[in-house]
Design a protein around this motif. Sequence first.
Motif, PDB file in Angstrom:
ATOM      1  N   ASP A 203       9.165  61.840  25.399  1.00 51.94           N
ATOM      2  CA  ASP A 203       9.675  61.006  26.490  1.00 51.94           C
ATOM      3  C   ASP A 203       8.666  59.952  26.914  1.00 51.94           C
ATOM      4  O   ASP A 203       9.028  58.781  27.156  1.00 51.94           O
ATOM      5  N   VAL A 204       7.401  60.338  26.989  1.00 52.84           N
ATOM      6  CA  VAL A 204       6.365  59.389  27.408  1.00 52.84           C
ATOM      7  C   VAL A 204       6.205  58.275  26.378  1.00 52.84           C
ATOM      8  O   VAL A 204       6.056  57.090  26.727  1.00 52.84           O
TER       9      VAL A 204
ATOM     10  N   ALA B  94       8.850  51.196  25.686  1.00 52.34           N
ATOM     11  CA  ALA B  94       9.719  50.350  26.499  1.00 52.34           C
ATOM     12  C   ALA B  94       8.938  49.570  27.544  1.00 52.34           C
ATOM     13  O   ALA B  94       9.523  48.754  28.268  1.00 52.34           O
TER      14      ALA B  94
ATOM     15  N   GLY C 271       9.937  57.702  38.463  1.00 50.71           N
ATOM     16  CA  GLY C 271       8.758  56.869  38.667  1.00 50.71           C
ATOM     17  C   GLY C 271       8.094  57.071  40.005  1.00 50.71           C
ATOM     18  O   GLY C 271       7.266  56.250  40.420  1.00 50.71           O
TER      19      GLY C 271
ATOM     20  N   LYS D 296       8.467  57.117  24.350  1.00 50.21           N
ATOM     21  CA  LYS D 296       9.622  56.212  24.459  1.00 50.21           C
ATOM     22  C   LYS D 296       9.446  55.254  25.624  1.00 50.21           C
ATOM     23  O   LYS D 296       9.693  54.043  25.510  1.00 50.21           O
ATOM     24  N   ARG D 297       9.001  55.766  26.748  1.00 53.24           N
ATOM     25  CA  ARG D 297       8.799  54.902  27.909  1.00 53.24           C
ATOM     26  C   ARG D 297       7.619  53.965  27.710  1.00 53.24           C
ATOM     27  O   ARG D 297       7.604  52.844  28.247  1.00 53.24           O
ATOM     28  N   TYR D 298       6.625  54.406  26.926  1.00 56.68           N
ATOM     29  CA  TYR D 298       5.508  53.515  26.606  1.00 56.68           C
ATOM     30  C   TYR D 298       5.967  52.349  25.742  1.00 56.68           C
ATOM     31  O   TYR D 298       5.599  51.198  25.982  1.00 56.68           O
TER      32      TYR D 298
ATOM     33  N   GLU E 107       7.320  50.885  30.137  1.00 53.65           N
ATOM     34  CA  GLU E 107       7.351  51.477  31.470  1.00 53.65           C
ATOM     35  C   GLU E 107       6.066  52.233  31.801  1.00 53.65           C
ATOM     36  O   GLU E 107       5.733  52.395  32.974  1.00 53.65           O
ATOM     37  N   LEU E 108       5.361  52.751  30.775  1.00 57.32           N
ATOM     38  CA  LEU E 108       4.135  53.503  30.991  1.00 57.32           C
ATOM     39  C   LEU E 108       2.990  52.906  30.186  1.00 57.32           C
ATOM     40  O   LEU E 108       3.220  52.210  29.178  1.00 57.32           O
TER      41      LEU E 108
ATOM     42  N   GLN F  64      10.579  61.214  36.282  1.00 60.89           N
ATOM     43  CA  GLN F  64      11.615  60.406  35.648  1.00 60.89           C
ATOM     44  C   GLN F  64      11.983  59.201  36.501  1.00 60.89           C
ATOM     45  O   GLN F  64      12.293  58.122  35.982  1.00 60.89           O
TER      46      GLN F  64
END
Length: 431
Positions: free
Chosen positions: A189-190, A196, A388, A192-194, A198-199, A386
């Motif tokens: 999950d992290v 994108a 944020g 994927k958000r990286y 977001e992280l 999730q």
Amino acid sequence: MTIFSRFILLIAGLAFVVSRALAAPMQEQITPLPLATNDKHQIDHFDELRVNPNLQLSEVLEKAYARAPMQASLLSRDSMVLARNRVANATLPSTPAVNISHQNDAIGSGRGERDWQAELELPVWLPKQRDNRLKVAEASQSTVSASRQSLKLQVAGQVREALWNIAFNENNLSLLMNKLQLASKLQSDVEKRYRAGELAKTDAMLAEQETLRAEKEKLRAEAELMHARHRYYLLTGLRELPASYEEKQSGLEDYSQSPIWLETQTKVGLAESERDLVQIESHENLQVLLNMRSTKGAFDTTANDSVGVKLRIPFGGEAKAAPIRAAAEMGVGNALTEREALKYELETAMHEAEHNLNVSRAELVLASKQYEIAKESLQLAQKAFQLGETDLVSLLRVQAQTFEAERAFTTRQVQVQWDVARYNQTVGVLP
């Protein structure tokens, strides 16, 4: 461009080339070699134990008892019991003897004198000697029987420890596999958000570190479980586990019926019986001698035959008997010392077994409440991450707390049953 400027540029170019040439070998020397990686992260060694629903804990105990190294010693003691029974039930207290003597004057005066004599020596039982020998034989038989039960209880303790050690390590491995699965899911999950945006990349690296740490702990837990299974196999010779080996707590409240305690009691009884026998046999047995005699006098062709009886009565001998009696007293003293030392150990073990069982049950209640709170906290922390509302470090902290709460709860569940088995072991109850 002037000649001077061209000269300066030439010098600078040469200096750059020389510096690169010198730096290249130095860089090759300090660059670390790539580490060998293993994508599978698996260990080839695997000790498999199948669960057999038809296998009973008592059957496992019998298998382990048959393999116990002390069996050879017990068999040798059986021979001693048979020998003592044979001596106690013998017709005579010791071996009889026959003496034959002959005397003549062929080398001396040569007058034809002849003397033949045959004697039969029969030892006589001392007062209470046979009874005490029978008591020693019976005490020896009782001691060997008690030693067999004591050995079985000791093997039962080893089997109990081996089984619950396996259960403990299986529980630990199950927890770490769940931890690894959760860490892998969080890492996915992290990442994927990286990707994108977001992280930050540091969050992705932190999540990967957490996964690697969980995988390392799982590998160590697998190794400990393999060790526990191998010890069980060496102890029992079985590649099977009983489906259930939980025990009910015994109603006994002390160790007075424990085979280990009964064994040391019989050892004291045997030592005292041997001392009583030594007190009697430190004196020599009376000897009755029956003899037949045939004599022929000088220049006499007729033999004179006769029968006689002789009684041999020993006396004194205290100097010879003193060390034997002292050795018997020492045997009694050693047996009493062993009994008192064992009493101290059993009193300590009894107190610890009762106390540990009570503490484990109380801890299980507290650990259950802590685990329920930790699970709810983890759910809230996951939602907050999730959305944020919190960072990855906070989520990992809550995950670690939840894992420790789950470990404490499940470990206490195993420990309570383990302590029940140890309590039964202390009071001397066989599975």
